[in-house]
Design a protein around this motif. Structure first.
Motif, PDB file in Angstrom:
ATOM      1  N   LYS A  30     -36.626  51.566  -8.055  1.00  0.00           N
ATOM      2  CA  LYS A  30     -37.985  50.500  -8.463  1.00  0.00           C
ATOM      3  C   LYS A  30     -37.642  49.763  -8.497  1.00  0.00           C
ATOM      4  N   ILE A  31     -36.996  49.506  -8.948  1.00  0.00           N
ATOM      5  CA  ILE A  31     -35.769  47.502  -9.229  1.00  0.00           C
ATOM      6  C   ILE A  31     -36.066  47.466  -7.419  1.00  0.00           C
ATOM      7  N   GLN A  32     -35.819  47.616  -6.578  1.00  0.00           N
ATOM      8  CA  GLN A  32     -35.977  47.311  -5.768  1.00  0.00           C
ATOM      9  C   GLN A  32     -36.932  46.836  -4.795  1.00  0.00           C
ATOM     10  N   LEU A  33     -37.950  48.252  -5.085  1.00  0.00           N
ATOM     11  CA  LEU A  33     -39.527  48.065  -4.081  1.00  0.00           C
ATOM     12  C   LEU A  33     -39.983  47.041  -5.059  1.00  0.00           C
ATOM     13  N   MET A  34     -40.008  46.966  -6.291  1.00  0.00           N
ATOM     14  CA  MET A  34     -40.525  45.530  -7.036  1.00  0.00           C
ATOM     15  C   MET A  34     -40.424  43.822  -6.031  1.00  0.00           C
ATOM     16  N   ARG A  35     -38.699  44.327  -5.808  1.00  0.00           N
ATOM     17  CA  ARG A  35     -38.675  42.736  -5.512  1.00  0.00           C
ATOM     18  C   ARG A  35     -38.737  42.764  -3.656  1.00  0.00           C
ATOM     19  N   GLN A  36     -39.334  44.050  -3.301  1.00  0.00           N
ATOM     20  CA  GLN A  36     -39.208  43.529  -2.054  1.00  0.00           C
ATOM     21  C   GLN A  36     -41.107  43.024  -2.149  1.00  0.00           C
ATOM     22  N   ARG A  37     -41.694  43.853  -2.858  1.00  0.00           N
ATOM     23  CA  ARG A  37     -43.247  43.485  -2.656  1.00  0.00           C
ATOM     24  C   ARG A  37     -42.855  42.236  -3.535  1.00  0.00           C
ATOM     25  N   CYS A  38     -42.502  41.349  -4.272  1.00  0.00           N
ATOM     26  CA  CYS A  38     -42.482  40.430  -4.587  1.00  0.00           C
ATOM     27  C   CYS A  38     -42.251  39.074  -3.692  1.00  0.00           C
ATOM     28  N   GLU A  39     -41.452  39.121  -2.603  1.00  0.00           N
ATOM     29  CA  GLU A  39     -40.851  38.952  -1.329  1.00  0.00           C
ATOM     30  C   GLU A  39     -41.570  38.836  -0.498  1.00  0.00           C
ATOM     31  N   THR A  40     -42.436  39.353   0.099  1.00  0.00           N
ATOM     32  CA  THR A  40     -43.410  40.028   0.531  1.00  0.00           C
ATOM     33  C   THR A  40     -44.373  39.272  -0.172  1.00  0.00           C
ATOM     34  N   MET A  41     -45.010  38.791  -1.136  1.00  0.00           N
ATOM     35  CA  MET A  41     -46.206  38.273  -1.753  1.00  0.00           C
ATOM     36  C   MET A  41     -45.652  36.729  -1.845  1.00  0.00           C
ATOM     37  N   ILE A  42     -44.665  36.760  -1.809  1.00  0.00           N
ATOM     38  CA  ILE A  42     -44.389  34.978  -2.378  1.00  0.00           C
ATOM     39  C   ILE A  42     -44.494  34.628  -0.802  1.00  0.00           C
ATOM     40  N   LEU A  43     -43.829  35.346   0.189  1.00  0.00           N
ATOM     41  CA  LEU A  43     -43.780  34.976   1.859  1.00  0.00           C
ATOM     42  C   LEU A  43     -45.172  34.201   1.995  1.00  0.00           C
ATOM     43  N   SER A  44     -46.042  35.437   1.850  1.00  0.00           N
ATOM     44  CA  SER A  44     -47.964  34.753   2.070  1.00  0.00           C
ATOM     45  C   SER A  44     -48.497  34.119   1.400  1.00  0.00           C
ATOM     46  N   MET A  45     -47.755  33.802   0.244  1.00  0.00           N
ATOM     47  CA  MET A  45     -48.489  32.903  -0.261  1.00  0.00           C
ATOM     48  C   MET A  45     -48.334  31.597  -0.298  1.00  0.00           C
ATOM     49  N   LEU A  46     -46.614  31.192   0.387  1.00  0.00           N
ATOM     50  CA  LEU A  46     -45.674  29.962   0.235  1.00  0.00           C
ATOM     51  C   LEU A  46     -45.273  29.680   1.114  1.00  0.00           C
ATOM     52  N   GLY A  47     -45.504  30.777   2.735  1.00  0.00           N
ATOM     53  CA  GLY A  47     -44.498  30.678   3.808  1.00  0.00           C
ATOM     54  C   GLY A  47     -43.792  30.647   4.151  1.00  0.00           C
ATOM     55  N   ALA A  48     -42.692  30.808   4.978  1.00  0.00           N
ATOM     56  CA  ALA A  48     -41.867  30.304   5.338  1.00  0.00           C
ATOM     57  C   ALA A  48     -40.718  30.151   4.801  1.00  0.00           C
ATOM     58  N   GLU A  49     -41.344  28.049   5.529  1.00  0.00           N
ATOM     59  CA  GLU A  49     -39.919  27.908   4.732  1.00  0.00           C
ATOM     60  C   GLU A  49     -40.167  27.369   3.134  1.00  0.00           C
ATOM     61  N   VAL A  50     -40.863  27.133   2.606  1.00  0.00           N
ATOM     62  CA  VAL A  50     -40.635  27.832   0.497  1.00  0.00           C
ATOM     63  C   VAL A  50     -40.479  28.951  -0.107  1.00  0.00           C
ATOM     64  N   ALA A  51     -40.726  29.614   0.406  1.00  0.00           N
ATOM     65  CA  ALA A  51     -40.598  31.013   0.321  1.00  0.00           C
ATOM     66  C   ALA A  51     -39.172  31.045  -0.575  1.00  0.00           C
ATOM     67  N   PRO A  52     -38.187  30.555   0.566  1.00  0.00           N
ATOM     68  CA  PRO A  52     -36.484  30.848   0.085  1.00  0.00           C
ATOM     69  C   PRO A  52     -36.353  30.153  -1.274  1.00  0.00           C
ATOM     70  N   LYS A  53     -37.118  28.128  -1.530  1.00  0.00           N
ATOM     71  CA  LYS A  53     -36.790  27.636  -2.051  1.00  0.00           C
ATOM     72  C   LYS A  53     -37.483  27.786  -3.626  1.00  0.00           C
ATOM     73  N   TRP A  54     -39.010  28.838  -3.365  1.00  0.00           N
ATOM     74  CA  TRP A  54     -39.281  28.986  -4.918  1.00  0.00           C
ATOM     75  C   TRP A  54     -38.486  30.140  -5.607  1.00  0.00           C
ATOM     76  N   TRP A  55     -37.467  30.837  -4.493  1.00  0.00           N
ATOM     77  CA  TRP A  55     -36.871  31.881  -5.639  1.00  0.00           C
ATOM     78  C   TRP A  55     -35.227  31.061  -6.600  1.00  0.00           C
TER      79      TRP A  55
END
Length: 66
Positions: free
Chosen positions: A6-31
């Motif tokens: 469940k935690i792994q799935l939540m992380r995967q979903r968060c990463e997908t949403m952050i990536l789509s909102m912020l883009g590939a360059e900014v998403a890792p910085k957000w974390w």
């Protein structure tokens, strides 16, 4: 589904949403950046302690701006 999955799935979903909102360059910085919503902790730090809080926050952003 066990709690680890469940935690792994939540992380995967968060990463997908952050990536789509912020883009590939900014998403890792957000974390890795301090966030007021998490009392100055990074989303990575907060996810390690309270993954549901980060997940709810990200979902809230998607619902608000999506």
């Amino acid at each position: 589904m066990n709690s680890y999955e469940k935690i792994q799935l939540m992380r995967q979903r968060c990463e997908t949403m952050i990536l789509s909102m912020l883009g590939a360059e900014v998403a890792p910085k957000w974390w890795k950046s301090p966030n007021k919503a998490f009392d100055g902790k990074t989303p990575d730090e907060m996810f390690a302690n309270d993954p549901e809080r980060v997940y709810s926050y990200v979902i809230g952003r998607v619902n608000r701006y999506g």
